[in-house]
Scaffold this motif. Structure first.
Motif, mmCIF file in Angstrom:
data_model
loop_
_atom_site.group_PDB
_atom_site.id
_atom_site.type_symbol
_atom_site.label_atom_id
_atom_site.label_comp_id
_atom_site.label_asym_id
_atom_site.label_seq_id
_atom_site.Cartn_x
_atom_site.Cartn_y
_atom_site.Cartn_z
ATOM 1 N N THR A 169 47.197 43.334 49.143
ATOM 2 C CA THR A 169 47.033 42.323 48.103
ATOM 3 C C THR A 169 48.238 41.395 48.029
ATOM 4 O O THR A 169 48.131 40.269 47.547
ATOM 5 N N LYS A 214 42.697 39.569 40.196
ATOM 6 C CA LYS A 214 42.612 39.039 41.555
ATOM 7 C C LYS A 214 42.830 40.129 42.604
ATOM 8 O O LYS A 214 42.328 40.038 43.723
ATOM 9 N N ASP A 246 39.537 41.565 43.002
ATOM 10 C CA ASP A 246 38.673 40.557 43.627
ATOM 11 C C ASP A 246 38.857 40.535 45.140
ATOM 12 O O ASP A 246 37.887 40.344 45.889
ATOM 13 N N ILE A 247 40.101 40.703 45.585
ATOM 14 C CA ILE A 247 40.368 40.732 47.026
ATOM 15 C C ILE A 247 39.566 41.855 47.682
ATOM 16 O O ILE A 247 38.926 41.670 48.722
ATOM 17 N N ASN A 296 36.881 43.390 46.393
ATOM 18 C CA ASN A 296 35.449 43.168 46.220
ATOM 19 C C ASN A 296 34.897 42.175 47.231
ATOM 20 O O ASN A 296 33.801 42.363 47.775
ATOM 21 N N ARG A 297 35.654 41.112 47.494
ATOM 22 C CA ARG A 297 35.173 40.064 48.402
ATOM 23 C C ARG A 297 34.973 40.577 49.822
ATOM 24 O O ARG A 297 34.075 40.115 50.531
ATOM 25 N N ILE A 298 35.816 41.508 50.245
ATOM 26 C CA ILE A 298 35.703 42.000 51.622
ATOM 27 C C ILE A 298 34.949 43.326 51.693
ATOM 28 O O ILE A 298 34.911 43.961 52.742
ATOM 29 N N ASN A 299 34.321 43.709 50.582
ATOM 30 C CA ASN A 299 33.529 44.942 50.532
ATOM 31 C C ASN A 299 34.328 46.156 51.012
ATOM 32 O O ASN A 299 33.877 46.915 51.884
ATOM 33 N N GLU A 336 28.234 43.271 41.447
ATOM 34 C CA GLU A 336 28.563 42.293 42.475
ATOM 35 C C GLU A 336 28.500 42.891 43.875
ATOM 36 O O GLU A 336 28.160 42.218 44.834
ATOM 37 N N ASN A 337 28.844 44.159 44.003
ATOM 38 C CA ASN A 337 28.925 44.793 45.314
ATOM 39 C C ASN A 337 27.683 45.565 45.709
ATOM 40 O O ASN A 337 27.541 45.965 46.854
#
Length: 279
Positions: A94, A105, A108-109, A111-114, A159-160
C-alpha cells in the motif's frame, strides 16, 4: 381473474424461484469445501502488504523511533521474501515510501485487485507508566475485524462478490437483487467465510511467533479496526510488538528482529495458502 392470467403470474413466479435457486446454488455450492471456491477453481495469487501509518501520521513512538518507519522496514522485507519464496504470488504494497495513505484507500487498493489476503503491519503501544517508569508491556497481537461491526464490511464484500460468480450473472440471473433478503444471505455467507479465514491466518501466524520466534503473544482478537473495516477479503492486522517498551523497541528496530518477523509472516502465508487450497 382469468385462468390465463393466473398461469402467466404463476409462470413468472416460478421463473424467479428458479433463478434464485440457481443463483444460490452457484454461490453457495463452493462453500461445501469449507472456505470458498472448489479446489479446481480457486487460486491464491495476490497478497497486499500494508505498512501502517506513514508521512504526517507517525503512529506510536518509542524513545527514539516511530511506528511508521518500523512498519515500512518490515513490510519491505516481507515483500522481498514473498517475491523470492512465492514467485507465483503477486505482492502489492500500500506504500513503498514514507507517505500518508488514508485508511479507506488501503483497503481500496486490495479490493480493486481482488486480493486473496490483506496483511496490515503495525506496532503496539501501552498507555501505562510515566517517563520515569519503563513500559513493560510486550508481545505480539493479531487483530481481525470485529463481527459486532459487520455492516461496514458487507459493503466491501458486495463490491467483491462478483469475482466468485459467473461474469454474466446479471444476464443469467436477472432475478438477483442486492436489496433482496436472499442476496443478503449470500453477502453474509461471504463475510462469515472471510472472518473464518482471517482467524485461520491469524492463528497460523500466532503459532509462528510463539513457537518459532519464542515471542510472547496476546493471541488473535476481534476488534473494530478501521483499516480492516472495508476489506472484502481475509484480513489481519499484525501488532508486531510494543514500541514504547525499551526492549521491544530495540528488537523492532534491529535487522535481526525485523527479519525474524518478516520470515514468520511469509511462512504463515505459505502455510495458510496450503491450508485453504486443501479444503
Amino acid at each position: 381473474m382469468r385462468l390465463s392470467t393466473l398461469m402467466i403470474k404463476y409462470t413468472r413466479s416460478l421463473k424467479v424461484l428458479l433463478r434464485t435457486a440457481l443463483f444460490l446454488y452457484f454461490i453457495l455450492a463452493p462453500f461445501a469445501n469449507g472456505y470458498g471456491q472448489s479446489k479446481s477453481s480457486f487460486k491464491f495469487k495476490t497478497v497486499v502488504i500494508d505498512a501502517g501509518h506513514g508521512g504526517k501520521d507517525p503512529g506510536a513512538h518509542g524513545s527514539y523511533s516511530f511506528e511508521k518507519n518500523v512498519t515500512l522496514a518490515i513490510a519491505k522485507k516481507v515483500n522481498r521474501l514473498l517475491k523470492k519464496d512465492m514467485e507465483d504470488v503477486n505482492v502489492v504494497m500500500t506504500r513503498n515510501t514514507d507517505r500518508f495513505v488514508e485508511l479507506n484507500k488501503r483497503a481500496d487498493i486490495a479490493n480493486r485487485i481482488n486480493a486473496n489476503l490483506f496483511v496490515s503491519i503495525h506496532c503496539n503501544s501501552s498507555p501505562e507508566g510515566t517517563a520515569k517508569i519503563a513500559h513493560k508491556e510486550k508481545g505480539v497481537m493479531l487483530l481481525v475485524y470485529g463481527y459486532h461491526r459487520k455492516e461496514e464490511q458487507i459493503e466491501a464484500v458486495r463490491e467483491n462478490a462478483s469475482i466468485y460468480i459467473e461474469k454474466d450473472y446479471k444476464k443469467n440471473y436477472a432475478g438477483y437483487n442486492e436489496k433482496d433478503p436472499t442476496s443478503m444471505i449470500v453477502l453474509n455467507t461471504f463475510m462469515q467465510k472471510y472472518r473464518k479465514q482471517s482467524i485461520l491466518f491469524g492463528e497460523i501466524l500466532n503459532n509462528q511467533f510463539k513457537n518459532t520466534d519464542s515471542r510472547k503473544s496476546r493471541g488473535v482478537k476481534e476488534q473494530g479496526v478501521l483499516v480492516l473495516a472495508h476489506s472484502g477479503m481475509p484480513a489481519v492486522l499484525v501488532e508486531t510488538g510494543y514500541i514504547n517498551n525499551p526492549g521491544e523497541e530495540k528488537y523492532l528496530n534491529s535487522e535481526d528482529g525485523q527479519n525474524e518477523i518478516a520470515r514468520s509472516i511469509v511462512k504463515a502465508i505459505k502455510i495458510y495458502r496450503k491450508e485453504i487450497n486443501a479444503r
